[in-house]
Design an enzyme around this catalytic site. Structure first.
Site, PDB file in Angstrom:
ATOM      1  N   GLU A   1      -5.825 -10.783  -0.704  1.00 16.77           N
ATOM      2  CA  GLU A   1      -6.822 -10.740   0.589  1.00 16.77           C
ATOM      3  C   GLU A   1      -8.218 -10.524   0.074  1.00 16.77           C
ATOM      4  O   GLU A   1      -8.845  -9.857   0.733  1.00 16.77           O
ATOM      5  CB  GLU A   1      -6.354  -9.110   1.207  1.00 16.77           C
ATOM      6  CG  GLU A   1      -4.935  -9.170   1.347  1.00 16.77           C
ATOM      7  CD  GLU A   1      -4.606  -7.868   2.156  1.00 16.77           C
ATOM      8  OE1 GLU A   1      -5.216  -7.150   2.659  1.00 16.77           O
ATOM      9  OE2 GLU A   1      -3.335  -7.703   2.292  1.00 16.77           O
TER      10      GLU A   1
ATOM     11  N   GLU B   1       0.853  -1.229   0.021  1.00 14.37           N
ATOM     12  CA  GLU B   1      -0.155  -0.167  -0.062  1.00 14.37           C
ATOM     13  C   GLU B   1       0.657   1.361  -0.015  1.00 14.37           C
ATOM     14  O   GLU B   1       0.719   2.206   0.749  1.00 14.37           O
ATOM     15  CB  GLU B   1      -0.846  -0.052   1.224  1.00 14.37           C
ATOM     16  CG  GLU B   1      -1.856  -1.231   1.150  1.00 14.37           C
ATOM     17  CD  GLU B   1      -2.837  -1.259   2.461  1.00 14.37           C
ATOM     18  OE1 GLU B   1      -2.575  -0.310   3.300  1.00 14.37           O
ATOM     19  OE2 GLU B   1      -3.807  -2.105   2.592  1.00 14.37           O
TER      20      GLU B   1
HETATM   21  C1  GLA Z   1      -4.736  -4.479   4.618  1.00 13.25           C
HETATM   22  C2  GLA Z   1      -3.682  -5.492   4.960  1.00 13.25           C
HETATM   23  C3  GLA Z   1      -4.065  -6.719   5.602  1.00 13.25           C
HETATM   24  C4  GLA Z   1      -4.988  -6.402   6.620  1.00 13.25           C
HETATM   25  C5  GLA Z   1      -6.218  -5.584   5.945  1.00 13.25           C
HETATM   26  C6  GLA Z   1      -7.392  -5.445   6.810  1.00 13.25           C
HETATM   27  O1  GLA Z   1      -5.365  -5.100   3.310  1.00 13.25           O
HETATM   28  O2  GLA Z   1      -2.776  -5.616   3.854  1.00 13.25           O
HETATM   29  O3  GLA Z   1      -2.926  -7.099   6.295  1.00 13.25           O
HETATM   30  O4  GLA Z   1      -4.735  -5.725   7.865  1.00 13.25           O
HETATM   31  O5  GLA Z   1      -5.859  -4.431   5.407  1.00 13.25           O
HETATM   32  O6  GLA Z   1      -7.484  -5.930   7.960  1.00 13.25           O
END
Ligand code: GLA
Length: 319
Positions: A230, A123
């Site tokens: 994710e 990010e």
């Molecule tokens: C981001 C992070 C994850 C997790 C999510 C939400 O996407 O990469 O590790 O913390 O937020 O919990």
């Protein structure tokens, strides 16, 4: 047939787990998935809460679970603006770099032989149209080459492991262009980035299926592997509180359709898509039910609160 069997010739199927769910959801994990990611336990602040003293108890538990059960693992994550001890940025640049390198080496030495991929940087791209990199202490301490440095350190510490740049809003038309540019430029500078991680925190109406397709088309041009890292599909399309105690039939129908269509896209990209990880195992344990104090429950995964497969599960199994 289970998920991992059905997708054997396509990609690894993973789930994010924590020290509770490796017990409470063990049956599903072992039956359906062949890859896991620690939801929090390998993050900087989890292994080194003050940036100096290390405690690997929780990460070790999950790593041992993976080893004992023959599960592959993704390592998450080294450079991220959240869940990082603030103290590490108090040092001047040289000391900071020495410590950051030592951190990567320490975590990698412990888990490197059991992981196939690592989210080296997470990010770092700015969401809005202005600005390229997100403002963060990483950027201000290390300068514009912060990602270059992190990937170089990770390459030394994790030879043979797929090194990933991971981000969210990755299907957004503008942000996807910036993510594309970051990885392309890293490669042009011979920085060892092997893979782009698309987080996949999506909902029943956004991104559109067309946006997902366009993002895959764009990222496929990078010549790196892709991971979906994710994945979860929120049953809401807004950010309003809700007192629902169960998802509506319409929500589940829409969610099933999204899962069906995105997995069809994933299958099309099987040559470069190495793994698809869901951010959780079943709907009784999802971060989205605690997200931003929104005060609403959510049901974003393939298994329901009673650990039973949902229609969405059957939709992704039906091809
Ligand atoms: C981001 C992070 C994850 C997790 C999510 C939400 O996407 O990469 O590790 O913390 O937020 O919990």
């Amino acid at each position: 047939m289970t998920l991992k069997e059905k997708y054997k010739d396509y990609f690894k199927i993973g789930a994010a787990v924590n020290t509770r769910t490796i017990e409470s959801h063990k049956d599903i994990i072992l039956r359906e998935f062949n890859s896991i990611t620690c939801e929090n336990e390998m993050k900087y602040i989890s292994v080194a809460p003050d940036g100096v003293n290390y405690d690997f108890t929780n990460a070790d538990k999950i790593y041992a679970f993976a080893q004992e059960n023959g599960l592959d693992m993704r390592l998450h994550t080294f450079l991220w603006h959240n869940q990082v001890p603030k103290e590490i940025f108090d040092n001047e640049r040289e000391v900071f770099l020495k410590n950051f390198k030592a951190h990567i080496e320490k975590v990698s030495a412990r888990y490197g032989s059991g992981v196939y991929a690592c989210d080296v940087a997470n990010e770092v791209i700015e969401d809005t149209s202005d600005g390229f990199f997100r403002e963060s202490p990483w950027l201000s301490t290390m300068g514009d080459e912060f990602c270059d440095i992190a990937f170089k350190y990770a390459k030394e510490a994790l030879p043979g492991v797929t090194l990933v740049y991971n981000d969210y809003n990755e299907c957004h038309p503008e942000k996807s262009q910036k993510i594309y540019r970051l990885v392309k430029e890293l490669k042009e500078r011979d920085i060892p980035v092997d893979c782009l991680g698309m987080q996949g925190h999506w909902n029943i109406s956004k991104p559109t299926i067309d946006e997902v397709k366009r993002a895959f088309e764009l990222y496929a041009k990078l010549g790196v592997k892709l991971h979906v890292t994710e994945l979860d599909i929120s049953v809401y399309s807004d950010m309003e509180p809700s007192d629902l105690t169960a998802p509506t039939t319409e929500m589940l129908k829409a969610q099933t359709e999204v899962y069906k269509q995105i997995f069809a896209i994933f299958r099309e990209y099987k040559e470069i898509l190495e793994s698809v990880t869901l951010w959780g195992v079943a709907d009784d344990a999802t971060w989205l039910s605690y997200f931003r104090k929104l005060n609403r429950k959510n049901w974003p995964l393939l298994f329901d609160e009673n650990h039973q497969p949902k229609d969405a599960y059957y939709a992704v199994m039906d091809f």
